[in-house]
Write an enzyme that holds these catalytic residues in place. Structure first.
Site, PDB file in Angstrom:
ATOM      1  N   TRP A 185      66.720  71.526  15.875  1.00  0.00           N
ATOM      2  CA  TRP A 185      66.986  71.935  17.254  1.00  0.00           C
ATOM      3  C   TRP A 185      66.479  70.830  18.170  1.00  0.00           C
ATOM      4  CZ3 TRP A 185      63.277  72.800  21.198  1.00  0.00           C
ATOM      5  CH2 TRP A 185      63.876  73.056  22.442  1.00  0.00           C
ATOM      6  N   GLU A 226      70.867  74.102  15.210  1.00  0.00           N
ATOM      7  CA  GLU A 226      70.786  75.251  16.126  1.00  0.00           C
ATOM      8  C   GLU A 226      71.388  74.921  17.491  1.00  0.00           C
ATOM      9  OE1 GLU A 226      66.750  76.500  16.673  1.00  0.00           O
ATOM     10  OE2 GLU A 226      67.255  78.132  18.033  1.00  0.00           O
ATOM     11  N   LYS A 228      72.315  75.984  21.594  1.00  0.00           N
ATOM     12  CA  LYS A 228      71.586  76.634  22.683  1.00  0.00           C
ATOM     13  C   LYS A 228      72.448  76.655  23.931  1.00  0.00           C
ATOM     14  CE  LYS A 228      67.054  76.698  24.848  1.00  0.00           C
ATOM     15  NZ  LYS A 228      65.640  76.519  24.627  1.00  0.00           N
ATOM     16  N   ASP A 259      70.505  81.510  17.225  1.00  0.00           N
ATOM     17  CA  ASP A 259      69.286  82.103  17.764  1.00  0.00           C
ATOM     18  C   ASP A 259      69.723  83.230  18.689  1.00  0.00           C
ATOM     19  OD1 ASP A 259      67.178  82.535  19.818  1.00  0.00           O
ATOM     20  OD2 ASP A 259      66.140  80.919  18.779  1.00  0.00           O
ATOM     21  N   HIS A 262      70.084  82.533  22.400  1.00  0.00           N
ATOM     22  CA  HIS A 262      70.827  81.357  22.844  1.00  0.00           C
ATOM     23  C   HIS A 262      72.277  81.613  23.225  1.00  0.00           C
ATOM     24  CE1 HIS A 262      67.790  78.305  20.979  1.00  0.00           C
ATOM     25  NE2 HIS A 262      67.220  79.216  21.742  1.00  0.00           N
ATOM     26  N   HIS A 286      68.019  82.839  13.831  1.00  0.00           N
ATOM     27  CA  HIS A 286      66.725  82.826  14.489  1.00  0.00           C
ATOM     28  C   HIS A 286      66.592  84.171  15.174  1.00  0.00           C
ATOM     29  CE1 HIS A 286      64.996  78.512  14.820  1.00  0.00           C
ATOM     30  NE2 HIS A 286      65.022  78.972  13.595  1.00  0.00           N
ATOM     31  N   ASP A 294      66.350  83.695  27.720  1.00  0.00           N
ATOM     32  CA  ASP A 294      65.878  83.303  26.385  1.00  0.00           C
ATOM     33  C   ASP A 294      64.349  83.283  26.359  1.00  0.00           C
ATOM     34  OD1 ASP A 294      65.683  82.243  23.859  1.00  0.00           O
ATOM     35  OD2 ASP A 294      66.021  80.183  24.502  1.00  0.00           O
ATOM     36  N   ASP A 296      62.135  84.646  24.256  1.00  0.00           N
ATOM     37  CA  ASP A 296      61.426  84.626  22.972  1.00  0.00           C
ATOM     38  C   ASP A 296      60.357  85.710  22.857  1.00  0.00           C
ATOM     39  OD1 ASP A 296      62.609  82.320  21.430  1.00  0.00           O
ATOM     40  OD2 ASP A 296      62.065  81.260  23.259  1.00  0.00           O
ATOM     41  N   ASP A 326      61.900  83.704  15.329  1.00  0.00           N
ATOM     42  CA  ASP A 326      61.640  82.695  16.363  1.00  0.00           C
ATOM     43  C   ASP A 326      61.283  83.381  17.677  1.00  0.00           C
ATOM     44  OD1 ASP A 326      61.357  80.402  17.789  1.00  0.00           O
ATOM     45  OD2 ASP A 326      63.483  79.944  17.943  1.00  0.00           O
TER      46      ASP A 326
HETATM   47  C1  RNT Z   1      64.286  76.640  21.138  1.00  0.00           C
HETATM   48  C2  RNT Z   1      64.783  76.992  19.783  1.00  0.00           C
HETATM   49  C3  RNT Z   1      63.926  76.525  18.637  1.00  0.00           C
HETATM   50  C4  RNT Z   1      62.467  76.667  18.887  1.00  0.00           C
HETATM   51  C5  RNT Z   1      61.587  76.367  17.711  1.00  0.00           C
HETATM   52  C6  RNT Z   1      60.184  76.132  18.117  1.00  0.00           C
HETATM   53  O1  RNT Z   1      65.028  77.209  22.127  1.00  0.00           O
HETATM   54  O2  RNT Z   1      64.992  78.364  19.701  1.00  0.00           O
HETATM   55  O3  RNT Z   1      64.292  77.222  17.493  1.00  0.00           O
HETATM   56  O4  RNT Z   1      62.163  77.931  19.325  1.00  0.00           O
HETATM   57  O5  RNT Z   1      62.127  75.347  16.954  1.00  0.00           O
HETATM   58 ZN    ZN Z   2      65.445  79.196  17.752  1.00  0.00          ZN
END
Ligand code: RNT
Ligand code: ZN
Length: 418
Positions: A185, A226, A228, A259, A262, A286, A294, A296, A326
């Site tokens: 990523w 990955e 985004k 993810d 994302h 993820h 986003d 997390d 994640d």
């Molecule tokens: C960031 C991505 C990525 C990170 C990690 C730390 O937006 O989701 O996966 O969260 O690699």
């Molecule tokens: Zn991620």
């Protein structure tokens, strides 16, 4: 104990009436592995002597005491978390978790030896390791660009870093006898409207092509990429957008990583699974929880998570989909975060495996959408919890909320002394 078994017997009968064998589901659950991300344990700080930390639009908020500061602390916290989660799982490392004994080792110079402690520890525990290059939180990423940078020195630095990471990841996979999934990523993007969208994408493609010229056996290394949508300060343009990653992945046999944070918030990641798996060999997830953006957040057993697992189950694809967590929340006990999120992911998988899928497909094929809807609603309240408790009990981890007591003791004896 007697209660757990009695409840399980009842649940077994209820599910059997719908043609579902709960004993078989308990067996299947033992094979399901979730990759626990190390970065929840220390708010994505890492152990680098200089630099480190986040940037590029990712951010852990909160200042709960007890954050792991060293490899030994992080491993101890991991062991505590793993002891409260049913099944055998994996650990997921970022390159910034290299242990260099106080020496400054540039990111393009890291080798497997900087992960020796992690590997030996994983061997002792009998768990696999997944890996990630860290293309953020570094002076060379200050422009907001890494693999897509127009500055050749910067781009080459990150190419060397990702190459070094692939070498490490492949060696880890070989040594541990289980493929290491390495997810790339990069934060590359722009705050405001770019003039040359294509230019950066061409550079990123070129960088990836060069990185992937070195071939590794998929037995040891699974390369993933990955996508985004946006990040803080990177709102207008992301080089590695969904289309970029999907195209690159399918064309070059690189595993696509979705993810959950994302995509646009009303977009369903679950819906992407069947479509992607028609063309891709495998898929990396993820597992995260976006709240309004986003963000997390720690994963919980919500509709999104259940829908995701259901789609994997309905496509009979649990062996082709890697589950990696994640999220990063520094505002609560970090072990509580790990255990809550992992248990939720496992619960969603179990709910999916317990679903009497044939029954709803049958109604759908008959055109009886009323029955399909009604059955889906009924399935939501089948006695899943009794099967889950039985699983925890059989796997010798605390049943129900009992694990909170373990975390409390650990916080008192270990975390509060940091
Ligand atoms: C960031 C991505 C990525 C990170 C990690 C730390 O937006 O989701 O996966 O969260 O690699
Ligand atoms: Zn991620």
């Amino acid at each position: 104990m007697r209660k757990i078994n009695e409840s399980y017997q009842y649940a077994k009968e209820v599910y059997a009436a719908f043609g579902v064998d709960t004993d078989a589901v308990l067996q299947k659950m033992k094979e399901r592995q979730v990759s626990l991300h190390c970065w929840q344990g220390d708010d994505v700080n890492g152990f680098e002597v200089t630099a480190g930390g986040t940037s590029g639009g990712i951010l852990s908020t909160g200042n709960y005491p007890g954050r792991a500061r060293t490899g030994d602390e992080l491993r101890a916290d991991y062991e505590k978390a793993l002891s409260l989660i049913p099944g055998k799982h994996r650990i997921n490392l970022h390159a910034i978790y290299a242990e260099t004994e106080g020496k400054i080792v540039e990111r393009d110079q890291i080798t497997i030896e900087h992960f020796r402690k992690w590997i030996d520890w994983a061997k002792k525990l009998g768990v696999g390791i997944d890996f990630n290059p860290s293309c953020f939180g570094h002076p060379m990423a200050a422009s907001g660009f890494t693999l897509g940078s127009k500055d050749e020195e910067v781009r080459q630095f990150w190419i060397r870093h990702v190459k070094a990471c692939r070498e490490i990841a492949a060696a880890i996979g070989k040594e541990l006898g289980t493929p290491c999934v390495m997810n790339i990523w990069v934060p590359d993007g722009m705050k405001d409207i770019p003039a040359d969208r294509l230019g950066y994408r061409m550079l990123m493609k070129k960088s990836l092509d060069e990185i992937l010229t070195v071939k590794y056996d998929k037995k040891y290394l699974v390369d993933a990429l990955e996508s985004k949508l946006f990040g803080i300060g990177v709102e207008s343009y992301t080089v590695g957008s969904h289309e970029f990653v999907m195209g690159y992945g399918l064309k070059n046999n690189v595993t696509i990583c979705y993810d959950m944070g994302h995509f646009h918030l009303t977009e369903s990641v679950a819906d992407k699974i069947s479509a992607t798996l028609l063309y891709a060999e495998d898929l990396l997830l993820h597992v995260s929880r976006p709240v309004r953006w986003d963000s997390d957040h720690v994963v919980i057993l919500n509709d999104d998570l259940i829908a995701l697992a259901q789609e994997v189950k309905r496509a009979d694809a649990f062996d082709r989909v890697y589950y990696a967590l994640d999220f990063f929340d520094g505002s609560i006990n970090r072990i509580t975060a790990w255990v809550t999120g992992t248990r939720a992911a496992l619960k969603s998988i179990m709910i999916a495996l317990l679903e009497p899928t044939d029954k709803i497909v049958e109604e759908e094929n008959k055109g009886n959408y009323g029955n399909r809807l009604a059955l889906m609603e009924e399935f939501k309240t089948l006695p899943f919890a009794a099967v889950w408790d039985k699983f925890c009990y059989d796997m010798k981890v605390p049943v129900g909320a009992d694990w909170l007591q373990d975390v409390k003791e650990y916080e008192e004896n270990v975390l509060s002394k940091r």
